[in-house]
Design a protein around this motif. Structure first.
Motif, short mmCIF file in Angstrom:
data_model
loop_
_atom_site.label_atom_id
_atom_site.label_comp_id
_atom_site.label_asym_id
_atom_site.label_seq_id
_atom_site.Cartn_x
_atom_site.Cartn_y
_atom_site.Cartn_z
N ALA A 1 20.83 3.18 -8.81
CA ALA A 1 19.68 2.21 -8.51
C ALA A 1 18.49 3.10 -9.05
CB ALA A 1 19.32 1.70 -7.04
N LEU A 2 18.69 4.49 -8.95
CA LEU A 2 17.45 5.27 -9.41
C LEU A 2 17.57 5.81 -10.80
CD1 LEU A 2 17.42 7.71 -6.30
CD2 LEU A 2 15.54 5.87 -6.95
N ALA B 1 8.88 3.04 -4.42
CA ALA B 1 8.32 3.83 -5.47
C ALA B 1 6.79 4.31 -5.29
CB ALA B 1 8.60 3.11 -6.71
N PRO B 2 6.62 5.32 -4.86
CA PRO B 2 7.57 6.66 -4.72
C PRO B 2 8.74 6.45 -3.47
CG PRO B 2 5.58 7.28 -3.41
CD PRO B 2 5.44 6.08 -4.20
N LEU B 3 9.81 7.18 -3.59
CA LEU B 3 10.76 7.09 -2.26
C LEU B 3 10.29 7.63 -1.09
CD1 LEU B 3 14.55 8.29 -3.63
CD2 LEU B 3 13.69 6.28 -2.71
N LYS B 4 9.60 8.86 -1.37
CA LYS B 4 8.72 9.35 -0.19
C LYS B 4 7.44 9.10 -0.03
CE LYS B 4 10.21 13.35 2.09
NZ LYS B 4 10.31 14.72 2.11
N THR B 5 6.98 8.30 0.44
CA THR B 5 5.63 7.68 0.45
C THR B 5 4.58 8.50 1.55
OG1 THR B 5 6.00 6.11 2.38
CG2 THR B 5 6.29 5.07 0.29
N LYS B 6 3.47 8.58 1.29
CA LYS B 6 2.35 9.16 2.23
C LYS B 6 2.80 8.99 3.80
CE LYS B 6 -0.97 12.01 1.83
NZ LYS B 6 -0.34 13.17 2.24
N LEU C 1 0.76 -1.24 0.10
CA LEU C 1 -0.20 0.07 -0.13
C LEU C 1 0.89 1.36 -0.06
CD1 LEU C 1 -2.69 -1.20 2.62
CD2 LEU C 1 -2.89 -1.12 0.13
N GLY C 2 0.54 2.31 -0.74
CA GLY C 2 1.25 3.30 -0.84
C GLY C 2 2.19 3.69 -2.10
N MET C 3 2.40 2.27 -2.64
CA MET C 3 3.21 2.16 -3.91
C MET C 3 2.47 2.63 -5.13
SD MET C 3 4.69 -1.56 -4.91
CE MET C 3 5.19 -1.84 -6.60
N ILE C 4 3.26 3.21 -6.10
CA ILE C 4 2.68 3.82 -7.28
C ILE C 4 1.77 2.76 -8.10
CG2 ILE C 4 3.27 4.61 -9.69
CD1 ILE C 4 5.91 5.81 -8.48
N GLY C 5 0.37 3.20 -8.33
CA GLY C 5 -0.47 2.19 -8.78
C GLY C 5 -1.11 1.29 -7.78
N LYS C 6 -0.95 1.33 -6.67
CA LYS C 6 -1.67 0.67 -5.62
C LYS C 6 -2.55 1.63 -4.82
CE LYS C 6 0.69 -3.10 -6.15
NZ LYS C 6 -0.03 -4.66 -6.62
N VAL D 1 12.94 6.35 7.41
CA VAL D 1 13.83 5.78 6.40
C VAL D 1 13.27 5.30 5.46
CG1 VAL D 1 15.61 3.90 6.62
CG2 VAL D 1 15.20 5.13 8.82
N ASP D 2 13.70 5.66 4.43
CA ASP D 2 12.83 5.00 3.04
C ASP D 2 13.60 3.79 2.62
OD1 ASP D 2 15.29 4.97 0.69
OD2 ASP D 2 15.01 7.08 0.95
N GLY D 3 12.72 2.85 1.65
CA GLY D 3 12.81 1.33 1.28
C GLY D 3 14.09 1.20 0.45
#
Ligand code: NAP
Length: 277
Positions: free
Chosen positions: A275-276, A225-230, A198-203, A243-245
């Protein structure tokens, strides 16, 4: 005079085009000046065993394993590490000189290393960890948190039976909350981890109430994805350490690279940038 063999490694999944692993390993190979190669391979489940037995004969020293093979591959290998057995899935194979295939899972290692790097003041013994989600990634996260010394795991998943199953695997230090009460876990947690998609682009968005977040808490999201989620945005606003994933993905790649190519790579800004790309 015989020339040295060039070590090869792969990431095997299906589909595989989205994988960032070739960029990460490719970056390390080139910056460390190592003659070797790391390539993506799209392999169907019915072909996997034959491919794995053939790769060492072609100069491959190892492989990362990803969806949909992470569990099925356990039937096809010779040696499984304790942590991979506990997690019930594999992401790193090493083709040993004696012909045996060794299987490991470095996701939990990557998770903890990322947490330690991004939140150096986090002390596992400080308090419970609230874990959202009970899928494959949650198993690695819970195993590594318990191993690091977190006193209790508060666990909630939309499908409760999956959370109950994890409690039966990991035992008394896991307390399961109904999904509708997931927000209540924050009242007791020192660390919050989102292992759902949940929170991923497209989810869909993560709709767990977050008013329990406090500045003393560390919040991390496996979604990158996104790096900074909600979730991370809300946590930052609440004054939490976030801390991002992406770092988990980078750190989980370190043990495999070291085993295959003989040098321990650094996870730094340049690795993130690679990686990005
Ligand atoms: P998984 O086994 O398919 O588990 C998915 C999890 O998300 C389950 O807990 C599932 O709950 C939950 N979920 C999915 N849709 C939901 C919805 N609409 N409402 C509530 N819960 C929902 O996947 P996984 O392998 O554990 O991966 C989970 C996430 O972690 C993915 O986004 C993946 O990209 C990410 N991940 C990141 C890294 C990294 O290195 N940063 C590593 C591994 C995974 P149910 O059980 O109820 O379906």
């Amino acid at each position: 005079m015989s020339l040295p063999k060039i070590p090869l490694a792969a990431v095997i999944g299906s589909p595989i085009a989205h994988s960032k692993s070739p960029q990460i390993h490719g970056h390390w190979l080139s910056t460390l000046g190592i003659q070797g190669a790391y390539i993506p391979m799209d392999v169907a489940p019915e072909d996997l065993e034959q491919v794995l037995r053939t790769l060492p004969k072609m100069g491959f020293v190892g492989a990362n394993i990803t969806i949909p093979h992470k569990e099925a591959v356990m039937e096809m290998v010779d040696v499984i590490t304790d942590r991979a057995a506990l997690i019930g899935a594999v992401n790193t194979l090493t083709f040993r000189a004696d012909g045996k295939i060794m299987a490991d899972n470095t996701d939990g290692y990557g998770f903890i290393e990322n947490l330690r790097a991004g939140a150096p003041s986090w002390v596992p013994a400080d308090g419970p960890a609230a874990v959202l989600g009970a899928g494959g990634a949650a198993r690695a996260v819970i195993a590594s948190l318990l191993d690091a010394g977190v006193p209790e795991i508060l666990l909630s998943n939309r499908t409760r039976v999956r959370a109950d199953r994890l409690k039966s695997v990991f035992g008394g230090r896991v307390t399961v909350y109904d999904w509708v009460k997931a927000g209540n876990m924050l009242d007791h947690a020192a660390l919050v981890v989102n292992t759902t998609s949940l929170g991923m682009i497209g989810k869909p968005a993560l709709r767990v109430p977050l008013d329990g977040l406090r500045p003393s808490m560390v919040v991390t999201d496996l979604v990158y994805a996104p790096l900074k989620t909600k979730l991370l945005e809300t946590a930052e606003e609440a004054g939490c350490t976030t801390v991002d994933g992406l770092g988990m993905l980078l750190h989980q790649a370190v043990p495999g690279f070291e085993r295959w190519f003989g040098t321990r790579p650094q996870v730094d800004r340049a690795t993130r940038a690679a990686a990005l790309r």
